[in-house]
Design a protein around this motif. Sequence first.
Motif, PDB file in Angstrom:
ATOM      1  N   HIS A 214    -110.507 -30.828 -25.762  1.00  0.00           N
ATOM      2  CA  HIS A 214    -109.090 -30.577 -26.023  1.00  0.00           C
ATOM      3  C   HIS A 214    -108.195 -30.878 -24.823  1.00  0.00           C
ATOM      4  N   ASP A 215    -108.734 -30.733 -23.614  1.00  0.00           N
ATOM      5  CA  ASP A 215    -107.922 -30.935 -22.411  1.00  0.00           C
ATOM      6  C   ASP A 215    -108.234 -32.248 -21.692  1.00  0.00           C
ATOM      7  N   LYS A 218    -105.825 -33.833 -19.347  1.00  0.00           N
ATOM      8  CA  LYS A 218    -105.460 -33.212 -18.060  1.00  0.00           C
ATOM      9  C   LYS A 218    -105.870 -34.067 -16.872  1.00  0.00           C
ATOM     10  N   HIS A 243    -100.011 -33.627 -21.475  1.00  0.00           N
ATOM     11  CA  HIS A 243    -101.469 -33.801 -21.522  1.00  0.00           C
ATOM     12  C   HIS A 243    -102.061 -33.823 -22.936  1.00  0.00           C
ATOM     13  N   HIS A 268    -103.140 -27.659 -29.524  1.00  0.00           N
ATOM     14  CA  HIS A 268    -103.720 -26.452 -28.909  1.00  0.00           C
ATOM     15  C   HIS A 268    -102.737 -25.664 -28.051  1.00  0.00           C
ATOM     16  N   HIS A 269    -101.541 -26.209 -27.804  1.00  0.00           N
ATOM     17  CA  HIS A 269    -100.521 -25.430 -27.080  1.00  0.00           C
ATOM     18  C   HIS A 269     -99.331 -25.071 -27.962  1.00  0.00           C
ATOM     19  N   ASP A 297    -107.884 -20.900 -25.835  1.00  0.00           N
ATOM     20  CA  ASP A 297    -107.312 -21.472 -24.613  1.00  0.00           C
ATOM     21  C   ASP A 297    -106.605 -20.395 -23.782  1.00  0.00           C
TER      22      ASP A 297
HETATM   23 FE   LIG Z   1    -104.332 -27.808 -22.632  1.00  0.00          FE
END
Ligand SMILES: [Fe+2]
Length: 341
Positions: A214-215, A218, A243, A268-269, A297
């Motif tokens: 998911h990240d 980043k 990101h 996801h954010h 998260d």
């Molecule tokens: Fe994230």
Amino acid sequence: MKQKIKLADLKEGMYVILPSSWLSHDFLKSSFKINSVKLLNQVRAQKLEHVIVDYEKSDAAALLLTETPAIDELAYISHNDTVTDPKYESPPEEWSSSDVVPEELIEAIEDKHLTAEKKAKAVYLHSISMMKDLLESPTTTNIQASKKAISSITDLILSDDKTADSLLRITSHDFYTYTHSVNVGVTSLMLSKALFKGSDAHDLHELGAGFFLHDLGKINVNPDILNKPGRLTEAEMRHIRIHPYQGYKMMEKANALTEECRLIIMQHHEYIDGTGYPRKLKGEDIHIYGKICGIADVFDALTAERSYKKAMTTFDALTLMKEKMFNHFDKDLFSSFVCLF
Ligand SMILES: [Fe+2]
């Protein structure tokens, strides 16, 4: 030259090779330089009879401090000892699926005599190592190979309740993107298992890939901003908010993007009260996969230790999420998440 020495004779600056596979020690790698007193004490605290020192890779100053002669030469090392694990020495530019799911791990998972805790530790350390290498070298081949590895980890979580439960309890509180990715991957998968197991409508392998990756975006975020203590400026926040989109583009470029991965990476954010990013989606506009990952998260961010804050306990983190952030999360999903612990 490599020599076997007693733990008591270890010095800071020595390049150490642990004599067993990572199933029997607490480190991600089997060989590394001891670059601090803290690490020296951690190595000495392991239940090992001896370690091997690579003199050529050690600091000269450390060797000058060595008064006790080594026990014997490398030639006498038992055949049962794993001297080093080459995949950790220099990760290949491009991986094959056997690089990411090594024989050793499969044997550990299938070993009926190994406890659930040991299996969980093996899978967890391997997952961390894989994510660390992937984030350092996120090529198309490596993203695709990692998806295969995550698929095996997902199988284990789905099929072995005891090991899956142990996995949930051994998550590390270090805050690195790779540790965070694995922690969120494990907790999100556990919640998905509780919610969807037995339903053909959800592909838990693709969900696992989305949760672990998911990240991914980043790696394009400036680490100084990512690790900045305290409040971020609006410009820094704008930089961080890209990101999810960056991760989505990377997955698309690697031909590894499925609908499940897209929803998780892009959402996801997002929070159900519309205060999230990047699109300020509200309520049912956020897919359940995005909501699951969003809860995991935040939970991992709260329970992680940072240079400027201590890790919160599971209880304190869940209490804070309930009392101060409840409008961010779907109530039913949050209740199911709490039941995991
Ligand atoms: Fe994230």
